[in-house]
Design a protein around this motif. Structure first.
Motif, PDB file in Angstrom:
ATOM      1  N   GLU A 194       1.055  -1.246   0.098  1.00 35.42           N
ATOM      2  CA  GLU A 194      -0.110  -0.599  -0.222  1.00 35.42           C
ATOM      3  C   GLU A 194       0.623   1.474   0.467  1.00 35.42           C
ATOM      4  OE1 GLU A 194      -2.780  -1.106   3.021  1.00 35.42           O
ATOM      5  OE2 GLU A 194      -3.986  -1.833   2.479  1.00 35.42           O
ATOM      6  N   VAL A 213       0.838   4.103  -2.703  1.00 34.53           N
ATOM      7  CA  VAL A 213       0.714   5.479  -2.647  1.00 34.53           C
ATOM      8  C   VAL A 213       1.679   6.258  -3.040  1.00 34.53           C
ATOM      9  CG1 VAL A 213       0.835   7.097  -0.871  1.00 34.53           C
ATOM     10  CG2 VAL A 213      -0.871   5.041  -1.102  1.00 34.53           C
ATOM     11  N   ASN A 214       3.395   5.763  -2.953  1.00 34.82           N
ATOM     12  CA  ASN A 214       4.562   6.577  -3.027  1.00 34.82           C
ATOM     13  C   ASN A 214       4.961   6.550  -4.342  1.00 34.82           C
ATOM     14  OD1 ASN A 214       4.781   7.810  -0.295  1.00 34.82           O
ATOM     15  ND2 ASN A 214       5.635   5.480  -0.366  1.00 34.82           N
TER      16      ASN A 214
END
Length: 98
Positions: free
Chosen positions: A44, A48-49
């Protein structure tokens, strides 16, 4: 240790929860659950990054569908009864030819 994608990892976690709620428990299940939870958090965080857009996935039969549509268009352009309408549709789709 490779567990797979976030949905697959979540499914594995759910299966362990189901087993525990059905009365099945072993200490190794806790270790597996901890590893899965850590891996899920990593996946996750990577999502996101990630600066990249997700890859565009194409349907396996896309080429066949495209070929059939081009053949239909070719037939419509070759038929005197549909040529005017097919030409008009193509003109409405095109704004510029380079």
């Amino acid at each position: 240790m490779a567990f797979g994608s976030p949905p697959k990892v979540s499914k594995q976690i759910d299966k362990i929860f189901e087993a525990i709620t059905e009365g099945m428990f072993h200490i190794s299940m806790k270790a597996k659950m901890d590893a899965l939870e850590a891996h899920k958090a990593e996946l996750e965080a990577e999502q996101v990054n990630s600066d990249q857009d997700p890859p565009v996935l194409l349907h396996l039969n896309l080429a066949a569908v495209y070929r059939d549509q081009v053949a239909s268009l070719s037939n419509a352009l070759g038929d005197k009864s549909t040529k005017a309408e097919a030409s008009s549709i193509i003109r409405s789709l095109l704004t510029e030819i380079r």
